[in-house]
Design a protein around this motif. Structure first.
Motif, PDB file in Angstrom:
ATOM      1  N   THR A  16       0.813  -1.221   0.000  1.00 52.29           N
ATOM      2  CA  THR A  16       0.000   0.000   0.000  1.00 52.29           C
ATOM      3  C   THR A  16       0.847   1.272   0.000  1.00 52.29           C
ATOM      4  O   THR A  16       0.301   2.361  -0.136  1.00 52.29           O
ATOM      5  N   ASP A  17       2.177   1.137   0.157  1.00 48.61           N
ATOM      6  CA  ASP A  17       3.044   2.316   0.162  1.00 48.61           C
ATOM      7  C   ASP A  17       3.076   2.941  -1.224  1.00 48.61           C
ATOM      8  O   ASP A  17       3.218   2.238  -2.223  1.00 48.61           O
ATOM      9  N   THR A  18       2.957   4.258  -1.270  1.00 51.11           N
ATOM     10  CA  THR A  18       3.011   4.964  -2.553  1.00 51.11           C
ATOM     11  C   THR A  18       4.149   5.982  -2.545  1.00 51.11           C
ATOM     12  O   THR A  18       4.019   7.074  -3.076  1.00 51.11           O
ATOM     13  N   TYR A  19       5.247   5.600  -1.930  1.00 53.14           N
ATOM     14  CA  TYR A  19       6.425   6.446  -1.882  1.00 53.14           C
ATOM     15  C   TYR A  19       7.668   5.567  -1.857  1.00 53.14           C
ATOM     16  O   TYR A  19       7.614   4.397  -1.488  1.00 53.14           O
ATOM     17  N   ALA A  20       8.780   6.148  -2.294  1.00 51.40           N
ATOM     18  CA  ALA A  20      10.086   5.509  -2.192  1.00 51.40           C
ATOM     19  C   ALA A  20      10.801   6.140  -1.004  1.00 51.40           C
ATOM     20  O   ALA A  20      10.416   7.223  -0.539  1.00 51.40           O
ATOM     21  N   VAL A  21      11.844   5.471  -0.511  1.00 47.57           N
ATOM     22  CA  VAL A  21      12.561   5.964   0.660  1.00 47.57           C
ATOM     23  C   VAL A  21      14.041   6.121   0.322  1.00 47.57           C
ATOM     24  O   VAL A  21      14.650   5.224  -0.261  1.00 47.57           O
ATOM     25  N   GLY A  22      14.609   7.277   0.682  1.00 46.97           N
ATOM     26  CA  GLY A  22      16.019   7.541   0.469  1.00 46.97           C
ATOM     27  C   GLY A  22      16.815   7.318   1.745  1.00 46.97           C
ATOM     28  O   GLY A  22      16.409   7.777   2.817  1.00 46.97           O
ATOM     29  N   TYR A  23      17.912   6.598   1.625  1.00 45.60           N
ATOM     30  CA  TYR A  23      18.826   6.314   2.736  1.00 45.60           C
ATOM     31  C   TYR A  23      20.220   6.795   2.362  1.00 45.60           C
ATOM     32  O   TYR A  23      20.670   6.571   1.233  1.00 45.60           O
ATOM     33  N   THR A  24      20.929   7.407   3.302  1.00 42.83           N
ATOM     34  CA  THR A  24      22.349   7.652   3.067  1.00 42.83           C
ATOM     35  C   THR A  24      23.040   6.287   3.023  1.00 42.83           C
ATOM     36  O   THR A  24      22.504   5.284   3.538  1.00 42.83           O
ATOM     37  N   LEU A  25      24.239   6.240   2.451  1.00 47.50           N
ATOM     38  CA  LEU A  25      24.974   4.973   2.431  1.00 47.50           C
ATOM     39  C   LEU A  25      25.300   4.514   3.846  1.00 47.50           C
ATOM     40  O   LEU A  25      25.238   3.324   4.149  1.00 47.50           O
ATOM     41  N   ALA A  26      25.628   5.463   4.723  1.00 43.76           N
ATOM     42  CA  ALA A  26      25.950   5.109   6.109  1.00 43.76           C
ATOM     43  C   ALA A  26      24.733   4.511   6.817  1.00 43.76           C
ATOM     44  O   ALA A  26      24.850   3.510   7.529  1.00 43.76           O
ATOM     45  N   GLN A  27      23.565   5.096   6.632  1.00 45.30           N
ATOM     46  CA  GLN A  27      22.358   4.576   7.269  1.00 45.30           C
ATOM     47  C   GLN A  27      21.999   3.206   6.698  1.00 45.30           C
ATOM     48  O   GLN A  27      21.625   2.302   7.430  1.00 45.30           O
ATOM     49  N   MET A  28      22.124   3.039   5.381  1.00 41.84           N
ATOM     50  CA  MET A  28      21.811   1.740   4.779  1.00 41.84           C
ATOM     51  C   MET A  28      22.777   0.676   5.290  1.00 41.84           C
ATOM     52  O   MET A  28      22.375  -0.465   5.520  1.00 41.84           O
ATOM     53  N   LYS A  29      24.028   1.043   5.513  1.00 36.86           N
ATOM     54  CA  LYS A  29      24.995   0.091   6.064  1.00 36.86           C
ATOM     55  C   LYS A  29      24.541  -0.389   7.444  1.00 36.86           C
ATOM     56  O   LYS A  29      24.645  -1.573   7.765  1.00 36.86           O
ATOM     57  N   ARG A  30      24.013   0.528   8.266  1.00 38.44           N
ATOM     58  CA  ARG A  30      23.507   0.139   9.600  1.00 38.44           C
ATOM     59  C   ARG A  30      22.301  -0.791   9.469  1.00 38.44           C
ATOM     60  O   ARG A  30      22.178  -1.772  10.207  1.00 38.44           O
ATOM     61  N   VAL A  31      21.413  -0.489   8.534  1.00 42.16           N
ATOM     62  CA  VAL A  31      20.234  -1.337   8.330  1.00 42.16           C
ATOM     63  C   VAL A  31      20.669  -2.725   7.868  1.00 42.16           C
ATOM     64  O   VAL A  31      20.173  -3.745   8.357  1.00 42.16           O
ATOM     65  N   GLU A  32      21.601  -2.777   6.934  1.00 44.24           N
ATOM     66  CA  GLU A  32      22.086  -4.063   6.431  1.00 44.24           C
ATOM     67  C   GLU A  32      22.756  -4.873   7.539  1.00 44.24           C
ATOM     68  O   GLU A  32      22.615  -6.100   7.589  1.00 44.24           O
ATOM     69  N   ALA A  33      23.467  -4.211   8.445  1.00 46.56           N
ATOM     70  CA  ALA A  33      24.088  -4.912   9.572  1.00 46.56           C
ATOM     71  C   ALA A  33      23.018  -5.547  10.459  1.00 46.56           C
ATOM     72  O   ALA A  33      23.192  -6.670  10.960  1.00 46.56           O
ATOM     73  N   GLN A  34      21.898  -4.852  10.649  1.00 42.28           N
ATOM     74  CA  GLN A  34      20.798  -5.421  11.434  1.00 42.28           C
ATOM     75  C   GLN A  34      20.201  -6.636  10.723  1.00 42.28           C
ATOM     76  O   GLN A  34      19.876  -7.639  11.366  1.00 42.28           O
ATOM     77  N   ILE A  35      20.054  -6.557   9.424  1.00 40.54           N
ATOM     78  CA  ILE A  35      19.520  -7.694   8.661  1.00 40.54           C
ATOM     79  C   ILE A  35      20.465  -8.883   8.777  1.00 40.54           C
ATOM     80  O   ILE A  35      20.028 -10.012   8.975  1.00 40.54           O
ATOM     81  N   ARG A  36      21.768  -8.634   8.686  1.00 41.91           N
ATOM     82  CA  ARG A  36      22.762  -9.719   8.770  1.00 41.91           C
ATOM     83  C   ARG A  36      22.715 -10.442  10.109  1.00 41.91           C
ATOM     84  O   ARG A  36      23.125 -11.595  10.209  1.00 41.91           O
ATOM     85  N   ARG A  37      22.258  -9.770  11.158  1.00 39.91           N
ATOM     86  CA  ARG A  37      22.175 -10.408  12.479  1.00 39.91           C
ATOM     87  C   ARG A  37      21.008 -11.400  12.572  1.00 39.91           C
ATOM     88  O   ARG A  37      20.960 -12.208  13.492  1.00 39.91           O
ATOM     89  N   LEU A  38      20.073 -11.320  11.636  1.00 44.15           N
ATOM     90  CA  LEU A  38      18.956 -12.276  11.641  1.00 44.15           C
ATOM     91  C   LEU A  38      19.434 -13.612  11.078  1.00 44.15           C
ATOM     92  O   LEU A  38      20.280 -13.644  10.174  1.00 44.15           O
ATOM     93  N   PRO A  39      18.868 -14.710  11.574  1.00 40.96           N
ATOM     94  CA  PRO A  39      19.277 -16.020  11.052  1.00 40.96           C
ATOM     95  C   PRO A  39      18.941 -16.153   9.558  1.00 40.96           C
ATOM     96  O   PRO A  39      17.877 -15.725   9.107  1.00 40.96           O
TER      97      PRO A  39
END
Length: 179
Positions: free
Chosen positions: A58-81
């Protein structure tokens, strides 16, 4: 990140899907790109960031992330099994359904086709002209078609519905003990 994306700024999008990134947002994107801030970077280096076009259907927008913020998000994803449905969903919606974007010297980007699709931009919109709204959201910003952004603001939860009479809006913040 020292600065937050804040405010709502609408910019015209041209027929080639080019739009100017608001200057204040560009400074944050530059600060959040480690390669752009290296003292030995090439003179023709351009700041980069990630546009995510995944998310709820239902989202009708895109989201912009700095590279530094995306790196933090990716690190959180990597911690999931590996293999869990949560990790697969996050990988799909935040990594697969995203694109690295480069800001040109004139401060513009070309909105990627998948981001335009997420925003509901049609060929007619490009031909006739439309405005995109950059909406600050602290560590990220949302990129909307202006009319869709204005419509969602009308239907947003009101502070009047959340606050008791006379209460200040900061009373909604969680209590965090001071140092």
């Amino acid at each position: 990140m020292s600065e937050s994306f804040r405010g709502e700024i609408s910019q015209k999008v041209d027929k080639k899907a080019r739009v100017s990134i608001p200057a204040a947002f560009r400074r944050i994107l530059e600060a959040g790109d480690p390669d752009y801030n290296r003292p030995d970077r090439p003179k023709d280096a351009k700041p980069r960031f990630v546009i995510v076009y995944g998310g709820r259907s239902t989202d009708t927008y895109a989201v912009g992330y700095t590279l530094a913020q995306m790196k933090r998000v990716e690190a959180q994803i990597r911690r999931l099994p590996n293999g869990t449905k949560e990790r697969r969903a996050l990988e799909l919606n935040l990594v697969t359904l995203s694109q690295l974007v480069e800001v040109e010297d004139d401060g513009r980007i070309v909105l990627p086709p998948k981001a335009r699709e997420r925003m509901g931009v049609t060929a007619d919109d490009l031909d006739e002209g439309f405005e995109a709204t950059f909406a600050g959201a602290l560590e990220t910003f949302q990129l909307w078609k202006r009319d869709a952004y204005e419509a969602q603001k009308e239907g947003a939860v009101s502070l009047d519905d959340l606050l008791e009479d006379g209460a200040d809006m900061t009373s909604l913040l969680p209590h965090i003990p001071e140092d």
